[in-house]
Design a protein around this motif. Structure first.
Motif, PDB file in Angstrom:
ATOM      1  N   GLY A  80      22.327 -31.548  -0.946  1.00  0.00           N
ATOM      2  CA  GLY A  80      22.969 -31.504  -2.254  1.00  0.00           C
ATOM      3  C   GLY A  80      22.031 -31.011  -3.337  1.00  0.00           C
ATOM      4  N   TYR A  81      20.817 -31.539  -3.365  1.00  0.00           N
ATOM      5  CA  TYR A  81      19.858 -31.107  -4.384  1.00  0.00           C
ATOM      6  C   TYR A  81      19.416 -29.664  -4.165  1.00  0.00           C
ATOM      7  CZ  TYR A  81      19.401 -35.712  -6.516  1.00  0.00           C
ATOM      8  OH  TYR A  81      19.646 -36.879  -7.204  1.00  0.00           O
ATOM      9  N   LEU A  82      19.364 -29.233  -2.898  1.00  0.00           N
ATOM     10  CA  LEU A  82      19.037 -27.831  -2.631  1.00  0.00           C
ATOM     11  C   LEU A  82      20.080 -26.908  -3.248  1.00  0.00           C
ATOM     12  CD1 LEU A  82      17.407 -25.602  -1.268  1.00  0.00           C
ATOM     13  CD2 LEU A  82      18.719 -26.025   0.837  1.00  0.00           C
ATOM     14  N   LEU A  83      21.358 -27.252  -3.074  1.00  0.00           N
ATOM     15  CA  LEU A  83      22.423 -26.445  -3.675  1.00  0.00           C
ATOM     16  C   LEU A  83      22.353 -26.481  -5.199  1.00  0.00           C
ATOM     17  CD1 LEU A  83      25.453 -27.247  -1.340  1.00  0.00           C
ATOM     18  CD2 LEU A  83      24.142 -25.121  -1.485  1.00  0.00           C
ATOM     19  N   LEU A  84      22.030 -27.648  -5.756  1.00  0.00           N
ATOM     20  CA  LEU A  84      21.886 -27.733  -7.213  1.00  0.00           C
ATOM     21  C   LEU A  84      20.737 -26.861  -7.702  1.00  0.00           C
ATOM     22  CD1 LEU A  84      22.478 -31.518  -8.064  1.00  0.00           C
ATOM     23  CD2 LEU A  84      23.966 -29.575  -8.578  1.00  0.00           C
ATOM     24  N   ALA A  85      19.662 -26.779  -6.922  1.00  0.00           N
ATOM     25  CA  ALA A  85      18.538 -25.916  -7.292  1.00  0.00           C
ATOM     26  C   ALA A  85      18.968 -24.450  -7.321  1.00  0.00           C
ATOM     27  CB  ALA A  85      17.380 -26.109  -6.312  1.00  0.00           C
ATOM     28  N   ILE A  86      19.766 -24.056  -6.326  1.00  0.00           N
ATOM     29  CA  ILE A  86      20.245 -22.666  -6.284  1.00  0.00           C
ATOM     30  C   ILE A  86      21.154 -22.376  -7.471  1.00  0.00           C
ATOM     31  CG2 ILE A  86      21.646 -21.037  -4.965  1.00  0.00           C
ATOM     32  CD1 ILE A  86      20.650 -22.470  -2.417  1.00  0.00           C
ATOM     33  N   VAL A  87      22.064 -23.298  -7.754  1.00  0.00           N
ATOM     34  CA  VAL A  87      22.977 -23.117  -8.890  1.00  0.00           C
ATOM     35  C   VAL A  87      22.190 -23.073 -10.203  1.00  0.00           C
ATOM     36  CG1 VAL A  87      24.903 -24.124 -10.177  1.00  0.00           C
ATOM     37  CG2 VAL A  87      24.894 -24.200  -7.678  1.00  0.00           C
ATOM     38  N   THR A  88      21.155 -23.904 -10.306  1.00  0.00           N
ATOM     39  CA  THR A  88      20.311 -23.890 -11.500  1.00  0.00           C
ATOM     40  C   THR A  88      19.663 -22.534 -11.684  1.00  0.00           C
ATOM     41  OG1 THR A  88      19.819 -26.255 -11.330  1.00  0.00           O
ATOM     42  CG2 THR A  88      18.296 -24.919 -12.613  1.00  0.00           C
ATOM     43  N   ALA A  89      19.108 -21.988 -10.606  1.00  0.00           N
ATOM     44  CA  ALA A  89      18.405 -20.702 -10.687  1.00  0.00           C
ATOM     45  C   ALA A  89      19.332 -19.584 -11.146  1.00  0.00           C
ATOM     46  CB  ALA A  89      17.801 -20.364  -9.324  1.00  0.00           C
ATOM     47  N   VAL A  90      20.594 -19.635 -10.725  1.00  0.00           N
ATOM     48  CA  VAL A  90      21.555 -18.598 -11.097  1.00  0.00           C
ATOM     49  C   VAL A  90      21.806 -18.588 -12.602  1.00  0.00           C
ATOM     50  CG1 VAL A  90      23.957 -17.857 -10.823  1.00  0.00           C
ATOM     51  CG2 VAL A  90      22.649 -18.586  -8.832  1.00  0.00           C
ATOM     52  N   GLY A  91      21.665 -19.741 -13.251  1.00  0.00           N
ATOM     53  CA  GLY A  91      21.856 -19.800 -14.701  1.00  0.00           C
ATOM     54  C   GLY A  91      20.558 -19.747 -15.476  1.00  0.00           C
ATOM     55  N   LEU A  92      19.577 -20.567 -15.073  1.00  0.00           N
ATOM     56  CA  LEU A  92      18.321 -20.652 -15.822  1.00  0.00           C
ATOM     57  C   LEU A  92      17.530 -19.356 -15.754  1.00  0.00           C
ATOM     58  CD1 LEU A  92      16.363 -22.404 -17.447  1.00  0.00           C
ATOM     59  CD2 LEU A  92      15.416 -23.237 -15.280  1.00  0.00           C
ATOM     60  N   GLY A  93      17.541 -18.696 -14.600  1.00  0.00           N
ATOM     61  CA  GLY A  93      16.807 -17.445 -14.478  1.00  0.00           C
ATOM     62  C   GLY A  93      17.275 -16.384 -15.472  1.00  0.00           C
ATOM     63  N   PRO A  94      18.563 -16.001 -15.442  1.00  0.00           N
ATOM     64  CA  PRO A  94      19.061 -15.013 -16.410  1.00  0.00           C
ATOM     65  C   PRO A  94      18.929 -15.474 -17.862  1.00  0.00           C
ATOM     66  CG  PRO A  94      20.589 -15.246 -14.586  1.00  0.00           C
ATOM     67  CD  PRO A  94      19.575 -16.341 -14.426  1.00  0.00           C
ATOM     68  N   GLY A  95      19.156 -16.775 -18.113  1.00  0.00           N
ATOM     69  CA  GLY A  95      19.038 -17.271 -19.479  1.00  0.00           C
ATOM     70  C   GLY A  95      17.627 -17.169 -20.009  1.00  0.00           C
ATOM     71  N   ALA A  96      16.642 -17.596 -19.211  1.00  0.00           N
ATOM     72  CA  ALA A  96      15.243 -17.497 -19.627  1.00  0.00           C
ATOM     73  C   ALA A  96      14.825 -16.037 -19.763  1.00  0.00           C
ATOM     74  CB  ALA A  96      14.352 -18.216 -18.622  1.00  0.00           C
ATOM     75  N   HIS A  97      15.328 -15.192 -18.875  1.00  0.00           N
ATOM     76  CA  HIS A  97      15.037 -13.755 -18.961  1.00  0.00           C
ATOM     77  C   HIS A  97      15.508 -13.191 -20.301  1.00  0.00           C
ATOM     78  CE1 HIS A  97      16.719  -9.631 -18.597  1.00  0.00           C
ATOM     79  NE2 HIS A  97      15.497  -9.368 -18.171  1.00  0.00           N
ATOM     80  N   ASN A  98      16.732 -13.549 -20.688  1.00  0.00           N
ATOM     81  CA  ASN A  98      17.251 -13.072 -21.967  1.00  0.00           C
ATOM     82  C   ASN A  98      16.365 -13.514 -23.127  1.00  0.00           C
ATOM     83  OD1 ASN A  98      19.443 -11.910 -20.688  1.00  0.00           O
ATOM     84  ND2 ASN A  98      20.849 -13.589 -21.141  1.00  0.00           N
ATOM     85  N   VAL A  99      16.014 -14.788 -23.153  1.00  0.00           N
ATOM     86  CA  VAL A  99      15.225 -15.332 -24.259  1.00  0.00           C
ATOM     87  C   VAL A  99      13.874 -14.623 -24.364  1.00  0.00           C
ATOM     88  CG1 VAL A  99      13.961 -17.393 -25.037  1.00  0.00           C
ATOM     89  CG2 VAL A  99      16.328 -17.601 -24.266  1.00  0.00           C
ATOM     90  N   ILE A 100      13.212 -14.454 -23.238  1.00  0.00           N
ATOM     91  CA  ILE A 100      11.884 -13.818 -23.254  1.00  0.00           C
ATOM     92  C   ILE A 100      12.000 -12.334 -23.605  1.00  0.00           C
ATOM     93  CG2 ILE A 100       9.872 -13.231 -21.840  1.00  0.00           C
ATOM     94  CD1 ILE A 100      10.421 -15.835 -20.276  1.00  0.00           C
ATOM     95  N   LEU A 101      12.969 -11.639 -23.011  1.00  0.00           N
ATOM     96  CA  LEU A 101      13.132 -10.217 -23.298  1.00  0.00           C
ATOM     97  C   LEU A 101      13.479  -9.976 -24.758  1.00  0.00           C
ATOM     98  CD1 LEU A 101      13.277  -7.312 -22.139  1.00  0.00           C
ATOM     99  CD2 LEU A 101      15.721  -7.697 -21.784  1.00  0.00           C
ATOM    100  N   PHE A 102      14.398 -10.766 -25.318  1.00  0.00           N
ATOM    101  CA  PHE A 102      14.795 -10.598 -26.713  1.00  0.00           C
ATOM    102  C   PHE A 102      13.612 -10.839 -27.640  1.00  0.00           C
ATOM    103  CE2 PHE A 102      19.376 -12.125 -25.594  1.00  0.00           C
ATOM    104  CZ  PHE A 102      19.576 -10.960 -24.860  1.00  0.00           C
ATOM    105  N   THR A 103      12.780 -11.820 -27.301  1.00  0.00           N
ATOM    106  CA  THR A 103      11.626 -12.131 -28.134  1.00  0.00           C
ATOM    107  C   THR A 103      10.596 -10.992 -28.074  1.00  0.00           C
ATOM    108  OG1 THR A 103      11.948 -14.491 -27.752  1.00  0.00           O
ATOM    109  CG2 THR A 103       9.786 -13.810 -28.587  1.00  0.00           C
ATOM    110  N   VAL A 104      10.428 -10.438 -26.894  1.00  0.00           N
ATOM    111  CA  VAL A 104       9.406  -9.398 -26.699  1.00  0.00           C
ATOM    112  C   VAL A 104       9.797  -8.074 -27.331  1.00  0.00           C
ATOM    113  CG1 VAL A 104       8.215  -7.991 -24.972  1.00  0.00           C
ATOM    114  CG2 VAL A 104       8.419 -10.450 -24.644  1.00  0.00           C
ATOM    115  N   VAL A 105      11.051  -7.638 -27.078  1.00  0.00           N
ATOM    116  CA  VAL A 105      11.439  -6.304 -27.520  1.00  0.00           C
ATOM    117  C   VAL A 105      12.458  -6.322 -28.655  1.00  0.00           C
ATOM    118  CG1 VAL A 105      10.973  -5.378 -25.240  1.00  0.00           C
ATOM    119  CG2 VAL A 105      13.282  -6.062 -25.821  1.00  0.00           C
ATOM    120  N   GLY A 106      13.054  -7.520 -28.936  1.00  0.00           N
ATOM    121  CA  GLY A 106      13.955  -7.668 -30.071  1.00  0.00           C
ATOM    122  C   GLY A 106      15.116  -6.728 -30.087  1.00  0.00           C
TER     123      GLY A 106
END
Length: 266
Positions: A240-266
């Motif tokens: 169960g926790y393994l699946l939650l980790a995968i689901v987390t990565a699908v959201g947290l990865g793109p979200g963190a990518h957006n935040v960092i990219l927007f900050t870097v290149v605006g």
């Protein structure tokens, strides 16, 4: 019809063979050792998810050395992070997986992830200041909004046990935070920073009902997944926790990518 997000490219053949071979070896080692996946392990994986997102953002900002660009581009960066984090779990996975301490699996995984993330964020900030002005306001709003949503979910889940959200612990909260961050960061990128949506399915939702419908859908899906996973986590915690980790990565990865990219290149 386009299926893969824009910007997804396969690396040169030597890199592709190398990262695939390493991924298979790590996956085989994890399958053989079967380290338990706990709530603490899921939380400890979060920094590594953000490291991968940050590396991809830095690759898009053209600040990654050319030798490492193929390993930091999408989708290869996901395998790169799997190899690194998976290797750590393979080695220390059975060390007190339900505790955060300096010599436990969650502790070692979190500490190494935070150290790597510190380096990535330092490079991102230096790049952002070099490309001044720094566009940190709207990305910060997205992070704050996601934290508020995740906090409300934690409080409501703890107050109303019948919702079962509390059964997944902080791992369930992390799922909601990750997908809320993905939705909100996408919204501020489209509405205020002039960015476009790269993922075809998300773009269809936005075109159909607007960006804020996309945000609502992301949050609702995360809540439904956490609710449905609650019994599974209770009956088969590791799976169960393994699946939650995968689901987390699908959201947290793109979200963190957006935040960092927007900050870097605006």
């Amino acid at each position: 019809m386009q299926v893969l997000p824009e910007g997804f490219v396969l690396p040169p053949l030597p890199y592709l063979i190398g990262v695939l071979a390493a991924s298979v070896l790590v996956a085989a080692a994890l399958y053989r050792r079967r380290p338990p996946v706990t709530e603490q392990v899921v939380i400890a994986l979060a920094p590594w998810m953000i490291v991968g997102a940050g590396l991809y953002a830095l690759e898009q900002a053209a600040v990654i050395p050319s030798l490492f660009v193929p390993l930091a581009s999408a989708p290869t960066v996901y395998l790169t992070m799997f190899v690194i984090a998976g290797t750590i779990i393979t080695v220390v996975g059975h060390r007190r997986p339900e505790q955060f301490s300096f010599d436990s699996c969650p502790g070692i995984l979190a500490l190494t992830g935070v150290l790597a993330l510190t380096g990535v964020l330092a490079i991102a900030l230096l790049t952002a200041f070099r490309n001044a002005p720094v566009h940190a306001f709207w990305p910060s709003v997205a992070v704050a909004g996601a934290l508020v949503i995740a906090g409300v979910v934690r409080l409501v889940g703890h107050r109303y046990r019948s919702l079962q959200i509390d059964l997944t612990g902080w791992a369930g909260v992390l799922v909601v935070f990750g997908h809320a961050l993905d939705g909100l960061s996408t919204a501020v990128g489209l509405e205020f920073l002039g960015f476009g949506e790269q993922t075809p399915v998300s773009r269809l939702v936005i075109e159909f009902g607007g960006v804020w419908l996309f945000v609502l859908v992301k949050i609702l899906i995360a809540l439904v997944v956490v609710y449905l996973m609650a019994d599974y986590v209770r009956e088969e915690p590791s799976e169960g926790y393994l699946l939650l980790a995968i689901v987390t990565a699908v959201g947290l990865g793109p979200g963190a990518h957006n935040v960092i990219l927007f900050t870097v290149v605006g």
